[in-house]
Design a protein around this motif. Structure first.
Motif, PDB file in Angstrom:
ATOM      1  N   SER A  15      88.500 -49.674   4.488  1.00 11.20           N
ATOM      2  CA  SER A  15      87.201 -49.599   5.153  1.00 11.20           C
ATOM      3  C   SER A  15      86.137 -49.321   4.104  1.00 11.20           C
ATOM      4  O   SER A  15      86.447 -48.952   2.965  1.00 11.20           O
ATOM      5  CB  SER A  15      87.187 -48.495   6.218  1.00 11.20           C
ATOM      6  N   ARG A  16      84.876 -49.499   4.504  1.00 11.33           N
ATOM      7  CA  ARG A  16      83.790 -49.216   3.561  1.00 11.33           C
ATOM      8  C   ARG A  16      83.799 -47.753   3.144  1.00 11.33           C
ATOM      9  O   ARG A  16      83.498 -47.419   1.998  1.00 11.33           O
ATOM     10  CB  ARG A  16      82.440 -49.576   4.197  1.00 11.33           C
ATOM     11  N   ARG A  17      84.134 -46.864   4.062  1.00 11.20           N
ATOM     12  CA  ARG A  17      84.085 -45.430   3.770  1.00 11.20           C
ATOM     13  C   ARG A  17      85.289 -44.960   2.968  1.00 11.20           C
ATOM     14  O   ARG A  17      85.161 -44.166   2.032  1.00 11.20           O
ATOM     15  CB  ARG A  17      83.991 -44.632   5.075  1.00 11.20           C
ATOM     16  N   LEU A  18      86.471 -45.453   3.319  1.00 14.79           N
ATOM     17  CA  LEU A  18      87.693 -44.959   2.687  1.00 14.79           C
ATOM     18  C   LEU A  18      88.110 -45.757   1.460  1.00 14.79           C
ATOM     19  O   LEU A  18      88.890 -45.277   0.642  1.00 14.79           O
ATOM     20  CB  LEU A  18      88.838 -44.969   3.701  1.00 14.79           C
ATOM     21  N   GLY A  19      87.616 -46.984   1.341  1.00 11.65           N
ATOM     22  CA  GLY A  19      88.057 -47.826   0.242  1.00 11.65           C
ATOM     23  C   GLY A  19      89.381 -48.499   0.572  1.00 11.65           C
ATOM     24  O   GLY A  19      89.724 -48.705   1.732  1.00 11.65           O
ATOM     25  N   TRP A  20      90.167 -48.813  -0.474  1.00 15.28           N
ATOM     26  CA  TRP A  20      91.432 -49.530  -0.308  1.00 15.28           C
ATOM     27  C   TRP A  20      92.594 -48.546  -0.476  1.00 15.28           C
ATOM     28  O   TRP A  20      92.985 -48.223  -1.594  1.00 15.28           O
ATOM     29  CB  TRP A  20      91.554 -50.648  -1.336  1.00 15.28           C
ATOM     30  N   LEU A  21      93.134 -48.059   0.619  1.00 16.75           N
ATOM     31  CA  LEU A  21      94.247 -47.114   0.574  1.00 16.75           C
ATOM     32  C   LEU A  21      95.549 -47.860   0.812  1.00 16.75           C
ATOM     33  O   LEU A  21      95.638 -48.704   1.705  1.00 16.75           O
ATOM     34  CB  LEU A  21      94.077 -46.030   1.638  1.00 16.75           C
ATOM     35  N   ALA A  22      96.573 -47.536   0.024  1.00 15.15           N
ATOM     36  CA  ALA A  22      97.841 -48.250   0.166  1.00 15.15           C
ATOM     37  C   ALA A  22      99.006 -47.397  -0.300  1.00 15.15           C
ATOM     38  O   ALA A  22      98.920 -46.698  -1.306  1.00 15.15           O
ATOM     39  CB  ALA A  22      97.804 -49.548  -0.642  1.00 15.15           C
ATOM     40  N   ASP A  23     100.087 -47.454   0.462  1.00 15.85           N
ATOM     41  CA  ASP A  23     101.351 -46.837   0.082  1.00 15.85           C
ATOM     42  C   ASP A  23     102.450 -47.520   0.892  1.00 15.85           C
ATOM     43  O   ASP A  23     102.564 -47.295   2.098  1.00 15.85           O
ATOM     44  CB  ASP A  23     101.347 -45.340   0.371  1.00 15.85           C
ATOM     45  N   PRO A  24     103.243 -48.386   0.262  1.00  9.60           N
ATOM     46  CA  PRO A  24     104.281 -49.115   1.013  1.00  9.60           C
ATOM     47  C   PRO A  24     105.314 -48.209   1.669  1.00  9.60           C
ATOM     48  O   PRO A  24     106.019 -48.637   2.588  1.00  9.60           O
ATOM     49  CB  PRO A  24     104.911 -50.011  -0.058  1.00  9.60           C
ATOM     50  N   LYS A  25     105.389 -46.949   1.240  1.00 12.53           N
ATOM     51  CA  LYS A  25     106.318 -46.009   1.868  1.00 12.53           C
ATOM     52  C   LYS A  25     105.740 -45.429   3.153  1.00 12.53           C
ATOM     53  O   LYS A  25     106.454 -44.790   3.926  1.00 12.53           O
ATOM     54  CB  LYS A  25     106.656 -44.878   0.895  1.00 12.53           C
ATOM     55  N   GLY A  26     104.443 -45.632   3.358  1.00  6.18           N
ATOM     56  CA  GLY A  26     103.793 -45.150   4.571  1.00  6.18           C
ATOM     57  C   GLY A  26     102.775 -44.069   4.286  1.00  6.18           C
ATOM     58  O   GLY A  26     103.039 -43.143   3.514  1.00  6.18           O
ATOM     59  N   LEU A  27     101.598 -44.198   4.901  1.00  7.52           N
ATOM     60  CA  LEU A  27     100.552 -43.195   4.781  1.00  7.52           C
ATOM     61  C   LEU A  27     100.760 -42.114   5.834  1.00  7.52           C
ATOM     62  O   LEU A  27     101.165 -42.398   6.959  1.00  7.52           O
ATOM     63  CB  LEU A  27      99.175 -43.830   4.977  1.00  7.52           C
ATOM     64  N   SER A  28     100.467 -40.891   5.485  1.00  8.97           N
ATOM     65  CA  SER A  28     100.550 -39.792   6.436  1.00  8.97           C
ATOM     66  C   SER A  28      99.202 -39.667   7.126  1.00  8.97           C
ATOM     67  O   SER A  28      98.236 -39.172   6.559  1.00  8.97           O
ATOM     68  CB  SER A  28     100.903 -38.485   5.713  1.00  8.97           C
ATOM     69  N   VAL A  29      99.134 -40.141   8.355  1.00  5.93           N
ATOM     70  CA  VAL A  29      97.880 -40.149   9.097  1.00  5.93           C
ATOM     71  C   VAL A  29      98.069 -39.349  10.375  1.00  5.93           C
ATOM     72  O   VAL A  29      98.893 -39.688  11.218  1.00  5.93           O
ATOM     73  CB  VAL A  29      97.444 -41.585   9.444  1.00  5.93           C
ATOM     74  N   ALA A  30      97.302 -38.273  10.526  1.00 10.75           N
ATOM     75  CA  ALA A  30      97.387 -37.450  11.737  1.00 10.75           C
ATOM     76  C   ALA A  30      96.685 -38.165  12.875  1.00 10.75           C
ATOM     77  O   ALA A  30      95.543 -38.590  12.747  1.00 10.75           O
ATOM     78  CB  ALA A  30      96.744 -36.093  11.491  1.00 10.75           C
ATOM     79  N   SER A  31      97.357 -38.319  14.001  1.00  9.19           N
ATOM     80  CA  SER A  31      96.763 -38.996  15.148  1.00  9.19           C
ATOM     81  C   SER A  31      95.937 -38.026  15.971  1.00  9.19           C
ATOM     82  O   SER A  31      96.256 -36.857  16.088  1.00  9.19           O
ATOM     83  CB  SER A  31      97.862 -39.609  16.024  1.00  9.19           C
ATOM     84  N   GLY A  32      94.852 -38.553  16.528  1.00 11.12           N
ATOM     85  CA  GLY A  32      94.022 -37.765  17.425  1.00 11.12           C
ATOM     86  C   GLY A  32      93.218 -36.684  16.743  1.00 11.12           C
ATOM     87  O   GLY A  32      92.700 -35.786  17.383  1.00 11.12           O
ATOM     88  N   ALA A  33      93.087 -36.754  15.429  1.00 11.70           N
ATOM     89  CA  ALA A  33      92.379 -35.699  14.710  1.00 11.70           C
ATOM     90  C   ALA A  33      90.974 -36.108  14.306  1.00 11.70           C
ATOM     91  O   ALA A  33      90.367 -35.495  13.446  1.00 11.70           O
ATOM     92  CB  ALA A  33      93.180 -35.303  13.477  1.00 11.70           C
TER      93      ALA A  33
END
Length: 246
Positions: A15-33
């Motif tokens: 995204s414009r705000r976050l840039g290009w984030l990548a990790d083929p093992k999976g990003l740790s993203v908290a849902s509903g936060a």
């Protein structure tokens, strides 16, 4: 997804705000936060969508950029890149259908991948997928309301609000965009008509061939008078087949 017993992991966010984030093992993203924080998420060295997709090793791309009425970009390029690299592509962006449907559909077929766009019109209602299961249907035309923002604004005006007040209310409850131009000037409805005609009726219509009219020129007095007379204003979308044309 868990209810359907589908396992997944998010390997990239761009995204414009976050840039290009990548990790083929999976990003740790908290849902509903709420909004994601940039800190703690791994940045990639990518500077474009193709490098980013390569870094994510994604099987599916969910494309959610804003509508560009004129060209459909950058969504078309994002979908094109995903399909070329062997990922399925899912989008809610109507521009990809209106400006590049045949191209993207052919590319997806050549790569044995899916190009899905169900939520581009009527959100989650199964319009396009329904017709996929009913190949014998020959759609001759359609008529209906496809833009909820204008419907909400007009309802508010009928109840005594000005156009500006009703628009502000629609924005506050999350129906209208911060910039409502596409909705109130009829562009959103026009693009949806084009998408339905292109996909369901098989006619490659151009946006400038569709008669477009918005609601920004309506006064609250006119809207209330029309309601009192039993002929309320609505932004109605319609198309009718006439031989080989629509």
């Amino acid at each position: 997804m868990r209810d359907l017993q589908i396992e997944y992991r998010i390997t990239g966010i761009a995204s414009r705000r976050l840039g290009w984030l990548a990790d083929p093992k999976g990003l740790s993203v908290a849902s509903g936060a709420g909004a994601l924080a940039r800190e703690g998420l791994p940045a990639s060295q990518a500077t474009n969508v193709r490098d980013w997709l390569h870094a994510t090793q994604a099987d599916v791309l969910f494309e959610a950029t804003s509508l560009n009425v004129t060209s459909g970009e950058p969504a078309i390029d994002h979908i094109h890149a995903a399909l070329e690299m062997g990922a399925h592509a899912i989008t809610a962006n109507k521009g990809t259908v209106v400006h590049a449907y045949q191209e993207l559909r052919a590319l997806a077929a050549s790569k044995h991948r899916r190009f899905l766009f169900e939520s581009t019109v009527m959100d989650g209602a199964p319009i396009f997928s329904l017709f996929d299961t009913l190949p014998a249907i020959h759609l001759r035309g359609f008529r209906g309301i496809l833009n909820s923002t204008t419907n909400t604004i007009l309802s508010g005006m009928e109840q005594g609000l000005s156009f500006e007040q009703s628009l502000k209310h629609a924005q506050e409850i999350g129906i209208a965009e911060t910039d409502p131009t596409h909705d109130v000037e009829g562009w959103d409805a026009t693009v949806k008509v084009a998408a339905l005609v292109i996909v369901l009726m098989g006619v490659p219509v151009k946006l400038n061939a569709i008669n477009r009219e918005g609601i920004s020129g309506l006064t609250a007095e006119a809207v209330r008078a029309a309601r009192a007379e039993g002929n309320p204003y609505k932004l109605v979308c319609r198309a009718q087949r006439d031989g080989a044309v629509v």
